[in-house]
Scaffold this motif. Structure first.
Motif, PDB file in Angstrom:
ATOM      1  N   SER A  69      37.670  16.804  17.874  1.00 15.76           N
ATOM      2  CA  SER A  69      38.375  17.586  16.640  1.00 15.76           C
ATOM      3  C   SER A  69      38.301  18.498  17.691  1.00 15.76           C
ATOM      4  CB  SER A  69      36.864  17.500  15.432  1.00 15.76           C
ATOM      5  OG  SER A  69      37.929  18.860  14.986  1.00 15.76           O
ATOM      6  N   THR A  70      39.264  19.086  18.003  1.00 13.39           N
ATOM      7  CA  THR A  70      39.117  20.914  18.206  1.00 13.39           C
ATOM      8  C   THR A  70      38.322  21.807  17.867  1.00 13.39           C
ATOM      9  OG1 THR A  70      41.093  21.769  16.655  1.00 13.39           O
ATOM     10  CG2 THR A  70      41.379  20.395  19.386  1.00 13.39           C
ATOM     11  N   LYS A 122      54.828  18.139   4.119  1.00 14.39           N
ATOM     12  CA  LYS A 122      54.012  18.546   4.606  1.00 14.39           C
ATOM     13  C   LYS A 122      54.162  18.883   6.655  1.00 14.39           C
ATOM     14  CE  LYS A 122      49.221  19.574   4.912  1.00 14.39           C
ATOM     15  NZ  LYS A 122      47.678  19.817   4.290  1.00 14.39           N
ATOM     16  N   LYS A 179      39.676  16.339  11.631  1.00 12.30           N
ATOM     17  CA  LYS A 179      39.534  16.369  10.020  1.00 12.30           C
ATOM     18  C   LYS A 179      40.390  17.409   8.928  1.00 12.30           C
ATOM     19  CE  LYS A 179      35.523  18.342  11.916  1.00 12.30           C
ATOM     20  NZ  LYS A 179      34.467  20.068  11.753  1.00 12.30           N
ATOM     21  N   GLY A 180      40.739  16.878   7.942  1.00 11.05           N
ATOM     22  CA  GLY A 180      41.461  17.613   7.681  1.00 11.05           C
ATOM     23  C   GLY A 180      40.575  18.246   6.021  1.00 11.05           C
ATOM     24  N   ARG A 181      41.710  18.928   4.791  1.00  8.94           N
ATOM     25  CA  ARG A 181      40.893  19.304   3.706  1.00  8.94           C
ATOM     26  C   ARG A 181      40.730  18.292   3.353  1.00  8.94           C
ATOM     27  NH1 ARG A 181      43.276  23.164   0.811  1.00  8.94           N
ATOM     28  NH2 ARG A 181      45.312  22.674   2.566  1.00  8.94           N
ATOM     29  N   GLN A 229      43.228  13.953  19.882  1.00 10.85           N
ATOM     30  CA  GLN A 229      41.766  14.197  18.406  1.00 10.85           C
ATOM     31  C   GLN A 229      41.439  12.568  18.237  1.00 10.85           C
ATOM     32  OE1 GLN A 229      41.415  18.176  16.475  1.00 10.85           O
ATOM     33  NE2 GLN A 229      42.856  16.540  15.007  1.00 10.85           N
TER      34      GLN A 229
HETATM   35  C1  BTN Z   1      45.180  19.996   5.786  1.00  4.72           C
HETATM   36  O1  BTN Z   1      43.725  18.897   5.746  1.00  4.72           O
HETATM   37  O2  BTN Z   1      46.048  20.344   6.306  1.00  4.72           O
HETATM   38  C2  BTN Z   1      44.208  20.583   7.274  1.00  4.72           C
HETATM   39  C3  BTN Z   1      44.294  19.967   8.034  1.00  4.72           C
HETATM   40  C4  BTN Z   1      43.857  20.541  10.171  1.00  4.72           C
HETATM   41  C5  BTN Z   1      44.195  19.888  11.505  1.00  4.72           C
HETATM   42  C6  BTN Z   1      43.939  21.004  12.168  1.00  4.72           C
HETATM   43  S1  BTN Z   1      44.407  19.848  13.916  1.00  4.72           S
HETATM   44  C7  BTN Z   1      43.126  20.737  14.669  1.00  4.72           C
HETATM   45  C8  BTN Z   1      41.823  21.270  14.201  1.00  4.72           C
HETATM   46  N1  BTN Z   1      40.607  20.468  13.952  1.00  4.72           N
HETATM   47  C9  BTN Z   1      40.413  19.364  13.498  1.00  4.72           C
HETATM   48  O3  BTN Z   1      39.598  18.575  13.300  1.00  4.72           O
HETATM   49  N2  BTN Z   1      41.441  20.000  12.446  1.00  4.72           N
HETATM   50  C10 BTN Z   1      42.399  20.549  12.641  1.00  4.72           C
END
Ligand code: BTN
Length: 238
Positions: free
Chosen positions: A11-12, A103, A38-40, A34
């Motif tokens: 993950s960045t 989205k 990771k997302g929220r 990746q």
């Molecule tokens: C969301 O859930 O809407 C947020 C998503 C964010 C994804 C980005 S991709 C680059 C950065 N690295 C990650 O692991 N997540 C964020």
């Protein structure tokens, strides 16, 4: 702003967390793949080589900034860039970009504390040239290519984003109302029926606007509610 390009990484955001001491303020980490994005909410973010995934590190002068507005600032920046290609781009509080209720891009802000706030990470995921998505999200997402029938250069789009980000970063301390006004102007949820989640349960209400602190103001049967963090959905007309 220096761009560090990686072929593949978990993950960045995580890469910056692990290396922030040796990285510089405003360094950008970009990757093609990746493996554990990771997302929220559901804690994972789908991406592949067609997606644009990067993170920006903030390390300097953190105490002088209204950092709670960072998600909205980044949403504003992305909106400005995407609006060159589609007129239907909208911001969804607190930090998503939508087009036609699907989205297009998500933002994940993380902080690093070691006794004090050491750094902030702004992670951005964009569905860029994607034409296929996993079946569980296919109805909820879109890509810039699907919207415009064009193929985009990852690095060109990233350069546009970081240029506008760099230009607007000082708004956090100099004119936070400009960020709020911009986001309200293009806000998908204003005046819409919504569901929102507080600590215990899910409620219905009408979204009024994003307030001056960047929180969401909701009308629940005449009672004004201020929502500080996410979990808001537009109720779609059947
Ligand atoms: C969301 O859930 O809407 C947020 C998503 C964010 C994804 C980005 S991709 C680059 C950065 N690295 C990650 O692991 N997540 C964020």
């Amino acid at each position: 702003m220096n761009i560090i390009q990686l072929e593949s990484v978990d993950s960045t955001n995580q890469y910056i967390k692990d290396h922030f001491k040796s990285l510089n303020h405003l360094d950008v980490v970009l990757t093609k793949i990746q493996t554990k994005g990771k997302g929220r909410h559901i804690n994972q973010w789908f991406s592949n080589q067609d997606s644009l995934t990067f993170s920006i590190l903030l390390k300097d002068n953190l105490e002088q900034k209204n950092l709670s507005l960072l998600p909205l600032l980044m949403a504003m920046v992305l909106h400005k860039v995407f609006s060159q290609y589609s007129e239907e781009v909208e911001i969804k509080w607190p930090n998503d970009i939508y087009v036609r209720n699907k989205k297009l891009s998500g933002i994940l802000i993380e902080s690093i504390y070691q006794n004090k706030l050491e750094a902030m990470i702004i992670g951005v995921g964009i569905n860029l040239n994607n034409l296929d998505f996993p079946s569980d999200i296919i109805d909820q997402v879109t890509s810039l290519k699907q919207l415009t029938n064009r193929t985009y250069s990852h690095i060109d789009l990233l350069n546009q984003i970081i240029k506008i980000f760099d230009k607007n970063l000082d708004l956090l301390k100099e004119d936070k109302q400009a960020i709020i006004d911009y986001c309200n102007h293009y806000h998908l949820l204003n005046n819409q029926p919504i569901t929102y989640k507080d600590k215990e349960s899910i409620h219905q209400g009408k979204c009024i606007k994003i307030n001056k602190d960047g929180n969401l103001l909701i009308d629940n049967n005449g009672e004004l509610i201020t929502l500080i963090s996410g979990g808001v959905h537009k109720i779609r007309n059947k």
